[in-house]
Design a protein around this motif. Structure first.
Motif, mmCIF file in Angstrom:
data_model
loop_
_atom_site.group_PDB
_atom_site.id
_atom_site.type_symbol
_atom_site.label_atom_id
_atom_site.label_comp_id
_atom_site.label_asym_id
_atom_site.label_seq_id
_atom_site.Cartn_x
_atom_site.Cartn_y
_atom_site.Cartn_z
ATOM 1 N N LYS A 1 0.835 -1.206 0.000
ATOM 2 C CA LYS A 1 0.000 0.000 0.000
ATOM 3 C C LYS A 1 0.867 1.252 0.000
ATOM 4 C CE LYS A 1 -3.936 -2.034 2.480
ATOM 5 N NZ LYS A 1 -4.749 -1.947 3.718
ATOM 6 N N ALA A 2 1.911 1.259 0.827
ATOM 7 C CA ALA A 2 2.784 2.435 0.908
ATOM 8 C C ALA A 2 3.473 2.712 -0.412
ATOM 9 C CB ALA A 2 3.821 2.241 2.009
ATOM 10 N N TYR B 1 0.046 2.042 -9.628
ATOM 11 C CA TYR B 1 -0.504 0.727 -9.330
ATOM 12 C C TYR B 1 0.627 -0.160 -8.829
ATOM 13 C CZ TYR B 1 -5.165 1.381 -11.330
ATOM 14 O OH TYR B 1 -6.442 1.795 -11.566
ATOM 15 N N MET B 2 0.320 -1.010 -7.870
ATOM 16 C CA MET B 2 1.263 -1.992 -7.350
ATOM 17 C C MET B 2 0.694 -3.378 -7.623
ATOM 18 S SD MET B 2 4.153 -1.965 -5.408
ATOM 19 C CE MET B 2 4.963 -3.437 -6.056
ATOM 20 N N VAL B 3 1.387 -4.167 -8.426
ATOM 21 C CA VAL B 3 0.948 -5.519 -8.797
ATOM 22 C C VAL B 3 1.949 -6.502 -8.209
ATOM 23 C CG1 VAL B 3 0.469 -7.105 -10.702
ATOM 24 C CG2 VAL B 3 -0.128 -4.670 -10.918
ATOM 25 N N ALA B 4 1.501 -7.360 -7.297
ATOM 26 C CA ALA B 4 2.415 -8.218 -6.548
ATOM 27 C C ALA B 4 1.937 -9.668 -6.548
ATOM 28 C CB ALA B 4 2.571 -7.699 -5.125
ATOM 29 N N PRO B 5 2.302 -10.445 -7.565
ATOM 30 C CA PRO B 5 1.996 -11.876 -7.562
ATOM 31 C C PRO B 5 2.922 -12.609 -6.601
ATOM 32 C CG PRO B 5 3.236 -11.293 -9.542
ATOM 33 C CD PRO B 5 3.011 -10.021 -8.791
ATOM 34 N N VAL C 1 -2.835 -3.123 -5.733
ATOM 35 C CA VAL C 1 -3.226 -1.925 -4.999
ATOM 36 C C VAL C 1 -3.266 -0.765 -5.979
ATOM 37 C CG1 VAL C 1 -2.691 -0.422 -3.045
ATOM 38 C CG2 VAL C 1 -2.029 -2.838 -2.974
ATOM 39 N N ASP C 2 -4.305 0.073 -5.871
ATOM 40 C CA ASP C 2 -4.418 1.188 -6.815
ATOM 41 C C ASP C 2 -3.615 2.399 -6.325
ATOM 42 O OD1 ASP C 2 -5.936 2.805 -5.093
ATOM 43 O OD2 ASP C 2 -7.786 2.626 -6.241
ATOM 44 N N PRO C 3 -3.516 3.473 -7.123
ATOM 45 C CA PRO C 3 -2.614 4.595 -6.796
ATOM 46 C C PRO C 3 -2.979 5.397 -5.551
ATOM 47 C CG PRO C 3 -3.096 4.556 -9.149
ATOM 48 C CD PRO C 3 -4.031 3.591 -8.512
ATOM 49 N N ILE C 4 -4.165 5.189 -4.993
ATOM 50 C CA ILE C 4 -4.482 5.872 -3.743
ATOM 51 C C ILE C 4 -4.516 4.899 -2.557
ATOM 52 C CG2 ILE C 4 -5.708 7.775 -4.864
ATOM 53 C CD1 ILE C 4 -8.342 6.414 -3.996
ATOM 54 N N ILE D 1 -7.450 -3.704 -4.645
ATOM 55 C CA ILE D 1 -8.453 -4.152 -5.615
ATOM 56 C C ILE D 1 -8.347 -5.652 -5.893
ATOM 57 C CG2 ILE D 1 -8.745 -1.885 -6.664
ATOM 58 C CD1 ILE D 1 -6.953 -2.716 -8.934
ATOM 59 N N LEU D 2 -7.322 -6.289 -5.314
ATOM 60 C CA LEU D 2 -7.211 -7.742 -5.398
ATOM 61 C C LEU D 2 -6.405 -8.242 -4.205
ATOM 62 C CD1 LEU D 2 -7.636 -10.411 -7.044
ATOM 63 C CD2 LEU D 2 -5.381 -9.988 -8.040
ATOM 64 N N ASP D 3 -6.937 -9.270 -3.546
ATOM 65 C CA ASP D 3 -6.214 -9.993 -2.491
ATOM 66 C C ASP D 3 -6.600 -11.456 -2.673
ATOM 67 O OD1 ASP D 3 -5.391 -11.314 -0.162
ATOM 68 O OD2 ASP D 3 -5.703 -9.563 1.097
#
Length: 268
Positions: free
Chosen positions: A192-193, A201-205, A219-222, A226-228
């Motif tokens: 998130k940070a 956007y943070m995409v972490a597979p 995680v979106d830019p704010i 949006i996915l867990d």
């Protein structure tokens, strides 16, 4: 809007089985209209403590070896981008932990070798792995301009900021996050940070099972999750609205408000 597929994977010790499953996920992601599919760290294979550095080195491949070549063919066939990870042959029985970005045409557009090795919390990746020496510039994909990090890199905010300064709108962090006390909380908080502080956007597979925590996230830019993906092996497709990157950076202009007259962040 652009669609990104995130694979939460449990790698076995069988490299060929992992490759077969990966190729199937590429086809599935394309069928679900994703523009890029992102795999976790250690996609090639799980390396247990009992595996020696020499054994891992023997299994490793060059970037243009069979593992990546098969994924390039799958990307080209399905017309989809791929972020994949391999053990890349290094020196002295150690290997690089390497992420490879493949275009929808099957071209290798970026090769990033993990900078920060996980020598912490009882682990010592440097016994088997070699650290990279270069930050790779963000690359254009059908999803947007992506900057790549790997797992432990998330704990070093300088890297995500440098990638953002260099143009990244999406930060992709293939990971094999080891489970343990407070580890999921660290994972969620830092993802998130990194998204909030960069307006990206943070995409972490993530890997799941074996010793890993799962919880692959987008995680979106704010900072909205949006996915867990919880604890199940799966592939999920999420839509990213790139207008949100622009809006976040306008309403919360952290990049603009940096005091670059007082401090600077640069890389060699």
């Amino acid at each position: 809007m652009t669609a990104v597929a995130v694979v939460q994977f449990k790698s076995s010790e069988d490299k060929q089985e992992n490759l077969r499953r990966s190729v199937d996920y590429v086809a599935e992601a394309s069928a679900k209209k994703a523009s890029i599919v992102c795999f976790p760290e250690f996609q090639m294979a799980f390396s247990p403590d009992s595996q020696s550095p020499a054994e891992l080195s023997k299994m490793a491949e060059i970037v243009r070896g069979n593992f990546v070549t098969a994924l390039r063919a799958a990307a080209r066939k399905s017309r989809i981008g791929v972020v994949a990870t391999i053990y890349e042959k290094g020196m002295n029985n150690r290997v690089f932990d390497t992420a490879v970005v493949i275009s929808a045409g099957g071209t290798i557009t970026s090769v990033y070798r993990k900078l920060h090795l996980y020598d912490a919390l009882g682990f010592k990746e440097s016994k088997k792995l070699m650290a990279g020496k270069k930050i790779e510039k963000p690359v254009k994909t059908q999803a947007g301009k992506i900057g790549v990090m790997i797992c432990y890199d998330i704990r070093f905010p300088e890297l995500s900021r440098l990638l953002t300064i260099k143009g990244a709108d999406i930060l992709v962090a293939p990971s094999a996050w080891v489970a343990g006390p407070m580890k999921e909380e660290h994972w969620q908080t830092m993802l998130k940070a990194r998204a909030i502080e960069n307006g990206s956007y943070m995409v972490a597979p993530d890997q799941v099972g074996n010793i890993y925590a799962g919880r692959s996230m987008v995680v979106d830019p704010i900072g909205a999750v949006i996915l867990d993906m919880g604890q199940e092996e799966d592939m999920q497709v999420v839509e990213l609205d790139m207008n949100k990157v622009k809006q976040a950076r306008q309403s919360l202009p952290l990049l603009k408000n940096r005091r670059t007259d007082i401090y600077r962040l640069s890389a060699r």
